[in-house]
Design a protein around this motif. Structure first.
Motif, PDB file in Angstrom:
ATOM      1  N   LYS A  15       0.822  -1.217   0.000  1.00 53.49           N
ATOM      2  CA  LYS A  15       0.000   0.000   0.000  1.00 53.49           C
ATOM      3  C   LYS A  15       0.851   1.260   0.000  1.00 53.49           C
ATOM      4  N   SER A  16       1.959   1.204   0.734  1.00 56.40           N
ATOM      5  CA  SER A  16       2.686   2.437   1.006  1.00 56.40           C
ATOM      6  C   SER A  16       3.868   2.689   0.084  1.00 56.40           C
ATOM      7  N   SER A  17       4.072   1.847  -0.902  1.00 53.16           N
ATOM      8  CA  SER A  17       5.229   2.062  -1.749  1.00 53.16           C
ATOM      9  C   SER A  17       4.890   1.835  -3.210  1.00 53.16           C
ATOM     10  N   THR A  18       5.287   2.775  -4.021  1.00 55.52           N
ATOM     11  CA  THR A  18       5.148   2.597  -5.462  1.00 55.52           C
ATOM     12  C   THR A  18       6.445   2.048  -6.051  1.00 55.52           C
ATOM     13  N   PHE A  19       7.449   1.906  -5.222  1.00 61.53           N
ATOM     14  CA  PHE A  19       8.750   1.415  -5.669  1.00 61.53           C
ATOM     15  C   PHE A  19       8.706  -0.067  -6.010  1.00 61.53           C
ATOM     16  N   TYR A  20       7.975  -0.840  -5.190  1.00 64.90           N
ATOM     17  CA  TYR A  20       7.935  -2.291  -5.380  1.00 64.90           C
ATOM     18  C   TYR A  20       6.767  -2.706  -6.264  1.00 64.90           C
ATOM     19  N   LYS A  21       6.995  -3.727  -7.044  1.00 66.16           N
ATOM     20  CA  LYS A  21       5.912  -4.382  -7.763  1.00 66.16           C
ATOM     21  C   LYS A  21       5.349  -5.462  -6.847  1.00 66.16           C
ATOM     22  N   GLU A  22       4.106  -5.831  -7.032  1.00 68.76           N
ATOM     23  CA  GLU A  22       3.476  -6.825  -6.156  1.00 68.76           C
ATOM     24  C   GLU A  22       4.296  -8.111  -6.098  1.00 68.76           C
ATOM     25  N   ASP A  23       4.833  -8.547  -7.225  1.00 65.71           N
ATOM     26  CA  ASP A  23       5.632  -9.780  -7.249  1.00 65.71           C
ATOM     27  C   ASP A  23       6.884  -9.667  -6.382  1.00 65.71           C
ATOM     28  N   ASP A  24       7.451  -8.456  -6.285  1.00 67.24           N
ATOM     29  CA  ASP A  24       8.649  -8.256  -5.474  1.00 67.24           C
ATOM     30  C   ASP A  24       8.384  -8.539  -4.000  1.00 67.24           C
ATOM     31  N   LEU A  25       7.164  -8.365  -3.580  1.00 61.61           N
ATOM     32  CA  LEU A  25       6.804  -8.505  -2.169  1.00 61.61           C
ATOM     33  C   LEU A  25       6.119  -9.831  -1.850  1.00 61.61           C
ATOM     34  N   GLU A  26       6.013 -10.682  -2.820  1.00 62.41           N
ATOM     35  CA  GLU A  26       5.275 -11.944  -2.664  1.00 62.41           C
ATOM     36  C   GLU A  26       5.730 -12.755  -1.442  1.00 62.41           C
TER      37      GLU A  26
END
Length: 84
Positions: free
Chosen positions: A49-60
């Motif tokens: 929610k709080s970062s536009t730096f990461y893509k969803e896959d990066d945080l999986e």
């Protein structure tokens, strides 16, 4: 909980030894706002929610990670407040 009380008391003793006013030290820990605990209980949600730096896959991998209960319990009951 007894173990956490001992840890917090050691913090308080050290703060006083380091010159912080005892009255301020007694107010230094308190119950956490349940919304604030979200940063420990929903790592994926908070970071996505709080970062536009990461893509969803990066945080999986965060979806699989759980902060240990003892850490969440500490912050639930003894959230540091206004500490240096």
């Amino acid at each position: 909980m007894v173990k956490l009380n001992k840890i917090v008391n050691k913090f308080k003793i050290n703060f006083v030894k380091n010159g912080i006013d005892p009255d301020e030290v007694n107010k230094a820990f308190g119950k956490a706002n349940l919304d604030d605990l979200e940063c420990l209980t929903d790592l994926f949600g908070v970071f996505s929610k709080s970062s536009t730096f990461y893509k969803e896959d990066d945080l999986e991998t965060l979806k699989k990670y759980n902060v240990p209960d003892v850490v969440v319990d500490f912050y639930r009951n003894f959230e540091p407040q206004n500490l240096p």
